[in-house]
Scaffold this motif. Structure first.
Motif, PDB file in Angstrom:
ATOM      1  N   THR A  60       0.819  -1.214   0.000  1.00 23.69           N
ATOM      2  CA  THR A  60       0.000   0.000   0.000  1.00 23.69           C
ATOM      3  C   THR A  60       0.844   1.252   0.000  1.00 23.69           C
ATOM      4  N   VAL A  61       2.156   1.119   0.258  1.00 23.90           N
ATOM      5  CA  VAL A  61       3.046   2.268   0.305  1.00 23.90           C
ATOM      6  C   VAL A  61       3.989   2.212  -0.882  1.00 23.90           C
ATOM      7  N   THR A  62       3.999   3.260  -1.670  1.00 22.52           N
ATOM      8  CA  THR A  62       4.911   3.370  -2.794  1.00 22.52           C
ATOM      9  C   THR A  62       6.144   4.117  -2.333  1.00 22.52           C
ATOM     10  N   GLU A  63       7.267   3.448  -2.319  1.00 27.03           N
ATOM     11  CA  GLU A  63       8.509   4.093  -1.872  1.00 27.03           C
ATOM     12  C   GLU A  63       9.335   4.481  -3.073  1.00 27.03           C
ATOM     13  N   ILE A  64       9.651   5.761  -3.162  1.00 27.51           N
ATOM     14  CA  ILE A  64      10.450   6.278  -4.251  1.00 27.51           C
ATOM     15  C   ILE A  64      11.871   6.442  -3.745  1.00 27.51           C
TER      16      ILE A  64
ATOM     17  N   GLN B 196      -2.962   7.450  -1.365  1.00 25.25           N
ATOM     18  CA  GLN B 196      -1.794   6.911  -2.051  1.00 25.25           C
ATOM     19  C   GLN B 196      -0.593   7.726  -1.598  1.00 25.25           C
ATOM     20  N   VAL B 197       0.453   7.025  -1.149  1.00 32.64           N
ATOM     21  CA  VAL B 197       1.547   7.677  -0.444  1.00 32.64           C
ATOM     22  C   VAL B 197       2.866   7.388  -1.143  1.00 32.64           C
ATOM     23  N   ALA B 198       3.761   8.366  -1.094  1.00 37.88           N
ATOM     24  CA  ALA B 198       5.125   8.184  -1.595  1.00 37.88           C
ATOM     25  C   ALA B 198       6.103   8.662  -0.531  1.00 37.88           C
ATOM     26  N   ILE B 199       7.260   8.024  -0.480  1.00 32.95           N
ATOM     27  CA  ILE B 199       8.334   8.419   0.434  1.00 32.95           C
ATOM     28  C   ILE B 199       9.511   8.878  -0.410  1.00 32.95           C
ATOM     29  N   THR B 200       9.918  10.116  -0.215  1.00 32.25           N
ATOM     30  CA  THR B 200      10.975  10.711  -1.031  1.00 32.25           C
ATOM     31  C   THR B 200      12.153  11.121  -0.163  1.00 32.25           C
ATOM     32  N   PRO B 201      13.348  10.567  -0.395  1.00 35.70           N
ATOM     33  CA  PRO B 201      14.523  11.010   0.354  1.00 35.70           C
ATOM     34  C   PRO B 201      14.847  12.470   0.056  1.00 35.70           C
ATOM     35  N   SER B 202      15.244  13.204   1.060  1.00 32.35           N
ATOM     36  CA  SER B 202      15.582  14.627   0.918  1.00 32.35           C
ATOM     37  C   SER B 202      16.895  14.876   1.653  1.00 32.35           C
ATOM     38  N   ARG B 203      17.958  15.150   0.913  1.00 35.54           N
ATOM     39  CA  ARG B 203      19.272  15.354   1.496  1.00 35.54           C
ATOM     40  C   ARG B 203      19.381  16.779   2.050  1.00 35.54           C
ATOM     41  N   VAL B 204      19.609  16.902   3.356  1.00 34.82           N
ATOM     42  CA  VAL B 204      19.714  18.224   3.979  1.00 34.82           C
ATOM     43  C   VAL B 204      21.123  18.509   4.483  1.00 34.82           C
ATOM     44  N   SER B 205      21.948  17.477   4.608  1.00 30.94           N
ATOM     45  CA  SER B 205      23.337  17.676   5.006  1.00 30.94           C
ATOM     46  C   SER B 205      24.139  16.475   4.544  1.00 30.94           C
ATOM     47  N   ASP B 206      25.455  16.536   4.754  1.00 30.52           N
ATOM     48  CA  ASP B 206      26.308  15.441   4.297  1.00 30.52           C
ATOM     49  C   ASP B 206      25.945  14.124   4.954  1.00 30.52           C
ATOM     50  N   ASP B 207      25.486  14.182   6.205  1.00 28.42           N
ATOM     51  CA  ASP B 207      25.241  12.954   6.948  1.00 28.42           C
ATOM     52  C   ASP B 207      23.775  12.757   7.332  1.00 28.42           C
ATOM     53  N   LEU B 208      22.861  13.533   6.731  1.00 33.36           N
ATOM     54  CA  LEU B 208      21.455  13.409   7.104  1.00 33.36           C
ATOM     55  C   LEU B 208      20.580  13.396   5.859  1.00 33.36           C
ATOM     56  N   LEU B 209      19.900  12.279   5.668  1.00 34.36           N
ATOM     57  CA  LEU B 209      18.954  12.112   4.569  1.00 34.36           C
ATOM     58  C   LEU B 209      17.566  11.942   5.173  1.00 34.36           C
ATOM     59  N   LEU B 210      16.772  12.996   5.133  1.00 32.94           N
ATOM     60  CA  LEU B 210      15.417  12.927   5.678  1.00 32.94           C
ATOM     61  C   LEU B 210      14.513  12.173   4.717  1.00 32.94           C
ATOM     62  N   GLN B 211      13.471  11.565   5.272  1.00 32.27           N
ATOM     63  CA  GLN B 211      12.503  10.818   4.485  1.00 32.27           C
ATOM     64  C   GLN B 211      11.196  11.598   4.484  1.00 32.27           C
ATOM     65  N   ARG B 212      10.851  12.160   3.354  1.00 27.96           N
ATOM     66  CA  ARG B 212       9.650  12.990   3.237  1.00 27.96           C
ATOM     67  C   ARG B 212       8.463  12.135   2.797  1.00 27.96           C
ATOM     68  N   VAL B 213       7.360  12.209   3.553  1.00 24.33           N
ATOM     69  CA  VAL B 213       6.138  11.458   3.241  1.00 24.33           C
ATOM     70  C   VAL B 213       5.155  12.400   2.560  1.00 24.33           C
ATOM     71  N   GLU B 214       4.634  11.960   1.416  1.00 18.32           N
ATOM     72  CA  GLU B 214       3.703  12.783   0.654  1.00 18.32           C
ATOM     73  C   GLU B 214       2.482  11.967   0.240  1.00 18.32           C
ATOM     74  N   VAL B 215       1.315  12.592   0.265  1.00 22.21           N
ATOM     75  CA  VAL B 215       0.129  12.040  -0.387  1.00 22.21           C
ATOM     76  C   VAL B 215       0.203  12.463  -1.844  1.00 22.21           C
ATOM     77  N   VAL B 216       0.109  11.514  -2.764  1.00 24.64           N
ATOM     78  CA  VAL B 216       0.352  11.798  -4.174  1.00 24.64           C
ATOM     79  C   VAL B 216      -0.889  11.520  -5.014  1.00 24.64           C
ATOM     80  N   GLN B 217      -0.806  11.912  -6.272  1.00 25.42           N
ATOM     81  CA  GLN B 217      -1.841  11.678  -7.281  1.00 25.42           C
ATOM     82  C   GLN B 217      -3.186  12.268  -6.869  1.00 25.42           C
ATOM     83  N   LEU B 218      -3.157  13.458  -6.296  1.00 22.13           N
ATOM     84  CA  LEU B 218      -4.378  14.229  -6.086  1.00 22.13           C
ATOM     85  C   LEU B 218      -4.682  14.909  -7.418  1.00 22.13           C
TER      86      LEU B 218
END
Length: 527
Positions: A270-274, A467-489
């Motif tokens: 049920t979760v689409t991981e990008i 419908q959900v997607a998870i998008t990595p978001s690089r904010v620093s050299d050692d930190l990759l945040l995982q952004r959760v979005e509701v998609v296909q609206l």
């Protein structure tokens, strides 16, 4: 570990490409027949593609075991090679030794060998696994290598086995000559739901199992659901389920055990991981000598979105914030957290609840606040993490994500200097609703420090029908945040309805869980 317990001669669900466990459904038999035909009929180029884990390498190994003695094969399992390195490996596999390692010398030696085998009625084939990794230069040289031919037939048969990306690579205009030479082509698809049971049974029989159905029918349905028909994933699920059953002295695997294994393996269709998707480009912000009037800085589409949203949205958010100010948020979330534990580190999908007793008395970028776009100057001793905590409270992680996005001059949030200016944006539909090129919308819901929390949060939303997607978001050299979005609206109207309904529904769920609970005042959970 469990072979003797269940009566297996060997492990039935190993993920190694053992050809003895080759599953002979019609599609795989067709692919196997296509390979043999392409080689024996000397068709030149043969391309087989399939998703990761669909059994491509197993198919190649089964082919190698069934080739006639008159077929001489070269099996290339490491495709990250230059063409000269590929030639060296080819000559070595064919038992040839060349003192001259130049490309021309190796090609001449290979050509002499191919002509010799042709005169003896033999066939030479090169089998390249993971061919999607081949560079364009190597693919073009392989095309030239296929020019070694007589008037009637090709001297060498080349099999390219790879993931679907191989199709896209061959479709490039500069490789069109190679694509036109592909004489045989086939694709391995995941198993259908009704093929999962026969696939499992075939591996159990191959491993020597003679007992009754080891997997309950409901368990097989759950395996098909979680694996999406990918044979390798089926093997992993079954192997872990059998280990668990063995540890608990159970003779059969039921659906609840499959659900538990799937949770441990973080499988959820049920979760689409990008993966490996770059962070969204930040809107350009004009730089001026003096602090500008903030609303004039905002991108035009943000202002348009805000006007379209209407007064109804702000009324709902004002009402929710008013409710939040009356209810002790820590007590509410300690009760509601049983079902929505994944929300507790990042509550921006509900409403950033004010916790003035725990935070410095500084302006807060509340959800829906049109006036909270602000520029600040980073002070000595301050960090982005501290600023995000002071500004966004429980939604500090998402705040850091947006700070990085809306301040494109800051490449690394760990490396900021006193005196730098920082644009802080509110958590509102202006900043969290994103229009896509096709006219649809994404709604940013949360950001997390790790993938496990992001997937847990996404599962909650997925269970609500989003419908959900998870998008990595690089904010620093050692930190990759995982952004959760509701998609296909589909459009702005649906996006705004999701924004409003999502806030209202999630918040009321918290309130309803708290009402009438005797132990509400006894909660002492801290975050």
């Amino acid at each position: 570990m469990y072979n003797s317990y269940f009566g297996f001669r060997e492990s039935p669900f190993s993920v190694t490409p053992d050809p003895r466990f080759f599953y002979t459904n019609p599609l795989y038999l067709e692919a196997f027949a296509a390979l043999r035909y392409g080689i024996e009929a000397k068709k030149g180029f043969i391309v087989i593609t399939g998703e990761v884990g669909t059994g491509k390498t197993t198919l190649l190994r089964r082919l190698l075991r069934n080739l006639a003695d008159t077929v001489h094969s070269v099996f290339v399992f490491n495709s990250c090679l230059s063409f000269p390195e590929l030639l060296q490996l080819t000559l070595q596999d064919l038992g040839l030794t060349s003192k001259d390692q130049s490309k021309v010398a190796m090609l001449l030696e290979l050509n002499d060998y191919l002509i010799k085998q042709l005169n003896q009625g033999h066939t030479v084939t090169m089998l390249i696994d993971e061919a999607q990794n081949l560079s364009d230069e190597v693919l073009e040289n392989l095309r030239l290598l296929s020019n070694l031919e007589t008037d009637q037939e090709k001297l060498i048969q080349i099999v390219l086995m790879g993931q679907p990306e191989l199709h896209a690579k061959l479709a490039q205009p500069h490789l069109r000559q190679l694509k036109q030479r592909v004489a045989v082509q086939c694709r391995l698809n995941p198993l259908m739901d009704d093929e999962v049971r026969p696939y499992i049974d075939s591996r159990l029989v191959a491993a020597g199992y003679e007992g009754k159905d080891l997997f309950h029918p409901d368990a097989v349905e759950r395996i098909a659901y979680y694996s999406k028909g990918i044979p390798r994933v089926i093997n992993i699920i079954c192997d872990n389920a059998l280990i668990s059953a063995y540890a608990e002295s159970q003779q059969r695997v039921y659906a609840d055990k499959i659900d538990r294994v799937a949770r441990d393996l973080e499988l959820d269709p049920t979760v689409t991981e990008i993966r490996d998707v770059p962070a969204l480009l930040a809107p350009k912000v004009k730089e001026e000598a003096s602090p500008p009037h903030v609303p004039n800085e905002l991108p035009r589409h943000f202002a348009t979105r805000l006007m379209r949203a209407g007064a109804g949205t702000f009324f709902v958010m004002f009402l929710l914030i008013a409710i939040a100010s009356v209810i002790d948020s820590r007590k509410v979330f300690s009760i509601a957290g049983r079902g929505l534990d994944s929300l507790r580190h990042n509550l921006n999908w509900v409403v950033p609840v004010s916790q003035s007793q725990a935070l410095p008395q500084k302006p807060r970028a509340e959800v829906g606040s049109k006036r909270q776009y602000q520029r600040i100057t980073i002070q000595p001793g301050s960090t982005i993490q501290k600023i995000a905590g002071q500004t966004y409270g429980p939604s500090a992680v998402l705040g850091m994500d947006l700070i990085k996005e809306f301040n494109p001059k800051i490449q690394n949030l760990n490396r900021v200097m006193p005196g730098q200016e920082l644009l802080l944006v509110p958590l509102s539909e202006e900043t969290l609703l994103r229009e896509q090129p096709d006219g649809s919308y994404h709604l940013i819901v949360a950001s997390f420090y790790n993938g496990a929390d992001a997937r847990a949060h996404a599962r909650v939303l997925g269970n609500e029908g989003y419908q959900v997607a998870i998008t990595p978001s690089r904010v620093s050299d050692d930190l990759l945040l995982q952004r959760v979005e509701v998609v296909q609206l589909k459009n702005l109207k649906e996006a705004m309805q999701t924004w409003e309904a999502g806030l209202r529904k999630q918040w009321l769920a918290f309130v309803s869980r708290a009402n009438g609970v005797d132990q509400l005042g006894k909660a002492d959970t801290t975050y």
